[in-house]
Scaffold this active site. Structure first.
Site, short mmCIF file in Angstrom:
data_model
loop_
_atom_site.label_atom_id
_atom_site.label_comp_id
_atom_site.label_asym_id
_atom_site.label_seq_id
_atom_site.Cartn_x
_atom_site.Cartn_y
_atom_site.Cartn_z
N ASN A 6 21.11 -18.61 -35.57
CA ASN A 6 22.03 -19.42 -34.77
C ASN A 6 23.16 -18.51 -34.28
OD1 ASN A 6 24.25 -21.05 -34.05
ND2 ASN A 6 23.20 -22.79 -34.99
N ASP A 8 25.52 -19.29 -32.05
CA ASP A 8 26.72 -20.00 -31.57
C ASP A 8 27.99 -19.29 -32.02
OD1 ASP A 8 24.92 -21.92 -30.82
OD2 ASP A 8 25.53 -23.39 -32.32
N HIS A 9 27.93 -18.73 -33.22
CA HIS A 9 29.14 -18.16 -33.83
C HIS A 9 29.63 -16.92 -33.08
CE1 HIS A 9 28.11 -21.08 -36.81
NE2 HIS A 9 26.92 -20.53 -36.93
N ARG A 17 38.83 -16.27 -26.86
CA ARG A 17 39.63 -15.53 -25.86
C ARG A 17 39.19 -15.83 -24.43
NH1 ARG A 17 42.11 -10.50 -27.19
NH2 ARG A 17 43.33 -10.89 -29.05
N HIS A 42 23.38 -24.10 -29.76
CA HIS A 42 23.76 -25.51 -29.64
C HIS A 42 24.61 -25.67 -28.39
CE1 HIS A 42 25.68 -29.20 -31.87
NE2 HIS A 42 25.28 -29.49 -30.66
N ARG A 44 26.81 -27.78 -26.86
CA ARG A 44 27.59 -28.97 -27.20
C ARG A 44 28.14 -29.62 -25.93
NH1 ARG A 44 29.16 -28.97 -32.98
NH2 ARG A 44 30.34 -30.83 -32.45
N ARG A 48 32.14 -25.91 -26.45
CA ARG A 48 33.15 -25.12 -27.16
C ARG A 48 32.69 -23.69 -27.45
NH1 ARG A 48 33.13 -27.75 -33.18
NH2 ARG A 48 33.62 -29.64 -32.02
N HIS A 49 31.38 -23.47 -27.50
CA HIS A 49 30.91 -22.08 -27.70
C HIS A 49 29.85 -21.70 -26.67
CE1 HIS A 49 28.20 -24.37 -30.22
NE2 HIS A 49 29.01 -24.42 -31.26
N GLU A 70 19.70 -26.68 -29.66
CA GLU A 70 20.22 -27.87 -30.35
C GLU A 70 21.06 -28.68 -29.37
OE1 GLU A 70 20.83 -25.60 -34.64
OE2 GLU A 70 22.55 -26.44 -33.59
N THR A 100 31.66 -28.35 -37.48
CA THR A 100 30.24 -28.03 -37.33
C THR A 100 29.49 -29.34 -37.55
OG1 THR A 100 28.42 -26.65 -38.12
CG2 THR A 100 30.02 -27.35 -39.77
N THR A 101 28.15 -29.31 -37.33
CA THR A 101 27.38 -30.54 -37.45
C THR A 101 27.52 -31.12 -38.85
OG1 THR A 101 25.82 -29.39 -36.02
CG2 THR A 101 25.13 -31.51 -36.90
N GLU A 151 14.12 -30.89 -38.97
CA GLU A 151 14.87 -29.82 -39.63
C GLU A 151 15.71 -30.51 -40.70
OE1 GLU A 151 16.85 -26.81 -37.28
OE2 GLU A 151 18.40 -26.56 -38.81
N HIS A 198 21.44 -25.07 -42.28
CA HIS A 198 22.86 -25.41 -42.35
C HIS A 198 23.49 -24.95 -43.67
CE1 HIS A 198 26.70 -27.15 -41.42
NE2 HIS A 198 26.24 -27.39 -40.21
N GLY A 199 24.43 -24.05 -43.52
CA GLY A 199 25.20 -23.59 -44.68
C GLY A 199 24.46 -22.62 -45.58
N GLY A 221 23.00 -19.15 -39.36
CA GLY A 221 23.90 -18.50 -38.42
C GLY A 221 25.16 -17.95 -39.05
N1 PXP Z 1 20.69 -26.02 -37.98
C1 PXP Z 1 21.47 -26.89 -37.30
C2 PXP Z 1 20.85 -28.11 -36.75
C3 PXP Z 1 22.84 -26.63 -37.11
O1 PXP Z 1 23.61 -27.51 -36.44
C4 PXP Z 1 23.37 -25.42 -37.61
C5 PXP Z 1 24.81 -25.10 -37.39
O2 PXP Z 1 25.13 -24.98 -36.06
C6 PXP Z 1 22.51 -24.54 -38.29
C7 PXP Z 1 21.18 -24.87 -38.47
C8 PXP Z 1 22.98 -23.23 -38.83
O3 PXP Z 1 23.98 -23.46 -39.77
P1 PXP Z 1 24.86 -22.24 -40.28
O4 PXP Z 1 25.58 -21.69 -39.10
O5 PXP Z 1 25.76 -22.88 -41.28
O6 PXP Z 1 23.92 -21.24 -40.88
#
Ligand code: PXP
Length: 245
Positions: A6, A8-9, A17, A42, A44, A48-49, A70, A100-101, A151, A198-199, A221
């Site tokens: 992921n 997005d980060h 910036r 994602h 959104r 935002r990203h 996503e 976050t989600t 997922e 996630h996480g 991510g």
């Molecule tokens: N899967 C989904 C559906 C998510 O929304 C996210 C976070 O954007 C992730 C996976 C990845 O999560 P993380 O960034 O915490 O690893």
């Protein structure tokens, strides 16, 4: 087991910036060259990203790389998905104020809406995944909605299982893990591909990664990007010292 990264980060850092750095495409290339099996972004509603243009460029620059988009269950983003044709779409719940989600999609409650939007996306030749909590009622609803995949949201497990996190609790982590395994098994029996994410961190991914028969893909991510700061910071400082001369 496949690893979807992921990214997005990376875009979050850039958008802080409204700059061009760090270059998302270059970062995506690094992920692919390092062995990522897919890229996840994602788009959104508040942008935002990730920006629309990012998705366009990712699709055209890495045509052979699995791209997982996503999105919230809204028509405007579904239309973008149908046009850009990622390999997969993962429908997630989305709240404007969240960091976050938070939590999985309530497919049962929104069955009609999710069924309609899933059908539209599948008709465009895109696989549909639903991001859900590991709950039997949501798995059944995902199948009824016509999803190809689920997922499973690993967020609760992730909070309990990482020793560095405040809620660390190995007993609760074990319970959550078993819930995830039972859910994955049930989803598989209904013919759904099972992914998870996630996480997840370097510290807690192993018990899930060992279940090769249950899970097909992990989407990770934040912890990878957080790790990249430490893996890369020494080099980055050295390069700036050299640039200054
Ligand atoms: N899967 C989904 C559906 C998510 O929304 C996210 C976070 O954007 C992730 C996976 C990845 O999560 P993380 O960034 O915490 O690893």
């Amino acid at each position: 087991m496949r690893l979807g990264i992921n990214i997005d980060h990376i875009a979050t850092l850039r958008q802080a910036r409204r700059d061009v750095h760090p270059d998302l495409l270059a970062a995506a290339g690094e992920c692919v060259r390092a062995g990522a099996d897919g890229l996840t972004v994602h788009l959104r509603e508040d942008r935002r990203h990730i920006q629309d243009e990012d998705v366009v460029l990712l699709r055209s620059t890495f045509p052979k790389t699995h791209l997982n988009l996503e999105m919230a269950a809204v028509d405007s983003i579904a239309a973008i998905a149908c046009r850009l044709k990622p390999n997969a779409v993962c429908i997630v719940p989305e709240k404007r104020a969240e960091l976050t989600t938070e939590g999985g999609l309530d497919v049962k409650k929104q069955l009609k809406k999710i069924t309609v939007i899933s059908r539209k996306i599948r008709q465009a030749g895109i696989k549909v995944s639903l991001f859900i909590d590991p709950a039997p009622v949501q798995i059944k609803a995902a199948q009824t909605a016509g999803a190809d995949m689920v997922e499973l949201h690993t967020g609760t497990y992730a909070e309990y299982s990482d020793p560095q996190r405040p809620k660390y609790n190995p007993r609760q982590a074990q319970k959550e893990l078993e819930k995830l395994f039972r859910a994955a098994d049930a989803a598989q029996k209904l013919g759904l591909q099972v992914n998870a994410g996630h996480g997840l961190t370097y510290a807690n991914v192993k018990p899930i990664a060992r279940q090769q028969d249950l899970f097909t893909e992990l989407n990770i991510g934040h912890n990878i990007i957080a790790r990249a700061v430490f893996v890369g910071l020494t080099q980055a400082v050295r390069e700036m010292k050299l640039a200054i001369g």
